[in-house]
Each structure stands twice: as structure tokens, then as C-alpha cells.
Design an enzyme around this catalytic site. Structure first.
Site, PDB file in Angstrom:
ATOM      1  N   SER A   1       0.821  -1.265  -0.388  1.00 32.82           N
ATOM      2  CA  SER A   1       0.385  -0.320   0.012  1.00 32.82           C
ATOM      3  C   SER A   1       0.652   1.409   0.062  1.00 32.82           C
ATOM      4  CB  SER A   1      -1.085   0.139   1.507  1.00 32.82           C
ATOM      5  OG  SER A   1      -1.417   1.175   1.008  1.00 32.82           O
TER       6      SER A   1
ATOM      7  N   ASP B   1     -10.080  -4.162  -5.761  1.00 32.04           N
ATOM      8  CA  ASP B   1      -9.615  -3.523  -4.555  1.00 32.04           C
ATOM      9  C   ASP B   1     -10.251  -1.993  -3.758  1.00 32.04           C
ATOM     10  OD1 ASP B   1      -8.310  -2.224  -3.153  1.00 32.04           O
ATOM     11  OD2 ASP B   1      -5.629  -2.507  -3.885  1.00 32.04           O
TER      12      ASP B   1
ATOM     13  N   HIS C   1      -7.844  -4.832  -0.664  1.00 37.67           N
ATOM     14  CA  HIS C   1      -5.901  -4.630  -0.236  1.00 37.67           C
ATOM     15  C   HIS C   1      -4.853  -4.886   0.301  1.00 37.67           C
ATOM     16  CE1 HIS C   1      -4.476  -0.745  -0.823  1.00 37.67           C
ATOM     17  NE2 HIS C   1      -4.275  -0.575   0.410  1.00 37.67           N
TER      18      HIS C   1
END
Length: 267
Positions: free
Chosen positions: A95, A217, A245
Site C-alpha cells: 500500500s 481492490d 487491499h
């Protein structure tokens, strides 16, 4: 400054193998990599750490000024690499850590020799000709909600971020991780994350890079993965057969296969 204590640095695996650094995302800690570590430890030296404010990091080291930009987190990564004297390490960032890795590699190119970007996003807010997945109003509402009731926000948002509603234990784990993060430090990290725009940094990446995105996602849509791949010269993109995610938790076998395949190609 005791960097290893500040960032709760853990080193495991093959002391004689190439080094892989695993970096967690917002609201998480190094434990989120527990399904990936076993796939690496036989052949690689594995370094894990917690960003300040997360996990078992030293909370007294927190500075709102330092961590109000991704550069502060990137400096933490560089500090960890320097104290361990890492050279040519592979940085695996989940991320927001994917972009932190880009910045760290630009600051200390001798320390980071390759990047793996797991569900990356250089900008979460839509822009002209760019889909980040959120409007500016969406992000402000998200941040306002987080700041007014962090525990409530965590309970609502974590399952949505994780996806995989049919496996509620995954959403519960992420909720618990969010709730274990200091709320004030989470507020700063969230603003830094969701208001960042690192698109211009992608073209500067000069190391082998693997971009991993997921079929679905809610935080980083596939268009974002395609954009990151397009902007980084000579990068490779793999869309995992995974939803949510956090594919390293929800689909660890596919995630690990992609990472180890990329690592093997570097040797």
C-alpha cells in the site's frame, strides 16, 4: 538514536542470502507479513520493522513534523538500511509503503536494488485524466470520520479495505490492527497517506520493479496498478487472482509465488 528499537527491527532467515525488506501499510505492523516470511527465510535474509506509531515501535520517537510527509517514513527506511548496512536490498512495500520505498530508493540508491509494490497507489484522489478511486470530498469525509471517532472508523473501514466479506476473520484482524495503532499517530499517517501525490516520483525509479495489484481492490483499483506500471520504466505488472487491499493476507500463496518468482529473476 537506536533505530532498531525505534522501528522494532527484526532480522530472520538466511544470513548469507540476499536481503528482502518487508514494509507494512497504514494501520498495520510487521505481523501482517507472517504468511510471506516462511516463503523467503530459506533463501533470503528477511528484515521486518514497524513504522513509528505502529506495532511495537518506540512511540516516544514520534514527530508530527517528520511524519507529516512520506519523506519522513522514507527516511526511517533509509535509517534501517544504514544501521544494518544493507546494499542492494529488495524492498517489498504494501500500500502506501510501496511509494515510501520509491522515495527511499531515490534517497539511497545504493541501499535498495529492487522494488516490489503490493497494491500501490501514488495518489488516492481522482485527478484530470487519472482515477485514484476517491474524490477529494470522499477523502476529507474519510479523514474527518477517522479523526472524530477512530475506533468506530476502524470497525467500519477495515473490513471494507480487506474485502473478502465471506472471510470475516480477515476484516476482524485488520480492525484489531487499526485499533492497536495510536489514534493521534494514525491521524497523521492517514493524512500523509491519503493526501499524498507521488506520481512524479514513479518515472525516476531506476531499479527492477514488480507491481502487484488485485482483481478487485476498493483502495487501489486496477487502473492505479496499470498507471504505476506504465509510469515506472521497465517494470513488471502481475494482477493477482485476489480481492481486497491485502493480498498477502487474503491470498498469500499467489502473492508469495509472484514475489519469489521476481526475486529468482534477480539472482
Amino acid at each position: 538514536m537506536d533505530v532498531q528499537r525505534r522501528n522494532n527491527v527484526t532480522v530472520t532467515g538466511n544470513a548469507h542470502g540476499p536481503t528482502v525488506v518487508l514494509a507494512h501499510g497504514f494501520g498495520c505492523d510487521q505481523n501482517m507479513w507472517r504468511f510471506t516470511v516462511p516463503a523467503l527465510v530459506e533463501d533470503y535474509r528477511v528484515v521486518l520493522f514497524d513504522y513509528v506509531g505502529s506495532g511495537r515501535s518506540d512511540l516516544s520517537s514520534f514527530s508530527e513534523t517528520r511524519y507529516a510527509s512520506l519523506d519522513g517514513y522514507a527516511q526511517d527506511v533509509v535509517d534501517v538500511c544504514e544501521v544494518l548496512d544493507l546494499r542492494g536490498a529488495v524492498f517489498v512495500g504494501h500500500s502506501v509503503s510501496a511509494m515510501i520505498g520509491v522515495l527511499a530508493a531515490g534517497t539511497a540508491p545504493e541501499r535498495i536494488g529492487a522494488l516490489v509494490m503490493v497494491a500501490p497507489s501514488p495518489r488516492y484522489i481522482d485527478d484530470e485524466g487519472y482515477r485514484g478511486g476517491f474524490s477529494a470530498e470522499d477523502v476529507e469525509e474519510l479523514l474527518d470520520s477517522l479523526e472524530s471517532n477512530y475506533l468506530g472508523w476502524s470497525a467500519a473501514m477495515a473490513p471494507a479495505i480487506m474485502g473478502n466479506a465471506e472471510r470475516p476473520e480477515l476484516g476482524e484482524e485488520l480492525t484489531n490492527s487499526f485499533c492497536a495503532t495510536d489514534p493521534e499517530m494514525a491521524r497523521v499517517f492517514a493524512r500523509t497517506t491519503f493526501l499524498s501525490d507521488s506520481r512524479d516520483d514513479l518515472k525516476k525509479v531506476g531499479v527492477p520493479t514488480l507491481v502487484l495489484d488485485c482483481t478487485q481492490d476498493a483502495i487501489a483499483p486496477r487502473e492505479v496498478g496499470a498507471f504505476v506500471h506504465r509510469e515506472i520504466p521497465h517494470s513488471t505488472r502481475i494482477t493477482l487472482d485476489a480481492t481486497g487491499h491485502c493480498p498477502h493476507l487474503s491470498a498469500p500463496e499467489a502473492t508469495n509465488a509472484a514475489i519469489t518468482g521476481f526475486l529468482a529473476g534477480l539472482r
